[in-house]
Design an enzyme around this catalytic site. Sequence first.
Site, PDB file in Angstrom:
ATOM      1  N   VAL A   1     -77.749  79.091  42.764  1.00  0.00           N
ATOM      2  CA  VAL A   1     -76.951  80.309  42.627  1.00  0.00           C
ATOM      3  C   VAL A   1     -77.204  80.863  41.238  1.00  0.00           C
ATOM      4  O   VAL A   1     -77.355  80.111  40.268  1.00  0.00           O
ATOM      5  CB  VAL A   1     -75.450  80.027  42.837  1.00  0.00           C
ATOM      6  CG1 VAL A   1     -74.592  81.200  42.378  1.00  0.00           C
ATOM      7  CG2 VAL A   1     -75.158  79.714  44.301  1.00  0.00           C
ATOM      8  N   CYS A   2     -77.282  82.179  41.136  1.00  0.00           N
ATOM      9  CA  CYS A   2     -77.398  82.873  39.856  1.00  0.00           C
ATOM     10  C   CYS A   2     -78.669  82.403  39.128  1.00  0.00           C
ATOM     11  O   CYS A   2     -79.724  82.250  39.745  1.00  0.00           O
ATOM     12  CB  CYS A   2     -76.126  82.652  39.041  1.00  0.00           C
ATOM     13  SG  CYS A   2     -75.891  83.786  37.662  1.00  0.00           S
ATOM     14  N   THR A   3     -78.583  82.160  37.829  1.00  0.00           N
ATOM     15  CA  THR A   3     -79.768  81.780  37.062  1.00  0.00           C
ATOM     16  C   THR A   3     -80.201  80.347  37.293  1.00  0.00           C
ATOM     17  O   THR A   3     -81.164  79.882  36.685  1.00  0.00           O
ATOM     18  CB  THR A   3     -79.543  82.010  35.556  1.00  0.00           C
ATOM     19  OG1 THR A   3     -78.377  81.290  35.139  1.00  0.00           O
ATOM     20  CG2 THR A   3     -79.366  83.497  35.259  1.00  0.00           C
ATOM     21  N   GLY A   4     -79.527  79.652  38.200  1.00  0.00           N
ATOM     22  CA  GLY A   4     -80.023  78.339  38.613  1.00  0.00           C
ATOM     23  C   GLY A   4     -81.433  78.422  39.167  1.00  0.00           C
ATOM     24  O   GLY A   4     -82.206  77.454  39.072  1.00  0.00           O
TER      25      GLY A   4
END
Length: 221
Positions: free
Chosen positions: A95-98
């Site tokens: 999720v997101c910048t993962g």
Amino acid sequence: MLLYPGMTALDLVGPQAVLAGIAGGGLHLVARTAGRVASDTGLALVAEESFETCPRDLDVLFVPGGDGTPAQMRDADTLAFLRDRGARAGWITSVCTGSLILGAAGLLRGYRATSHWCVRDQVLPRLGAIPVEARVVFDRNRVTAAGISAGLDFALALSARLAGADAAHTSQLVAEYAPAPPFDAGTPAAAGPAITARARAILGPLIAGSEAAAAAMAARP
């Protein structure tokens, strides 16, 4: 589910709340060492497992984003852990910048992927991924989601693949997930230039750090 200093708690907590319902007690919160891990707002979560004690064969490998992303993109132990578990995982997800951390581990090369809007188009390509503007992107066994709030969309979409549509629908109802935000400012296009500029200023260190980490990787022989 990976925990690391400076992660965004909501990136993990939303998906964890949904996926715990179908995991049958087999959901593991993992960090370099077991124990308390502070998020990027100071809220702490607890890792029950270390890299060493985490099961080797996983159905789902999950990475959240957050202000700590650039440090994790450069962290040899974290990247080695992700490569090892990712080599056998059924699903490799973020999720997101993962997704940038997955990319730094070499796990998104040649895959369509998304991330937070502030880094998606600039950084993902440097890591070998093909950026896609979408809330959730499936490409083979890779599943990536956009920024923070997209974690619930991700978890429900993955739940449907893992346990069927009825299970996902039930989880959505239990969570009363029926989004009706009070404002239409959740994307740069909707928010407009002035608000987007303010958001970019807040996200500036994350953007610069992620770009520098990706550039450093590209410069390696």
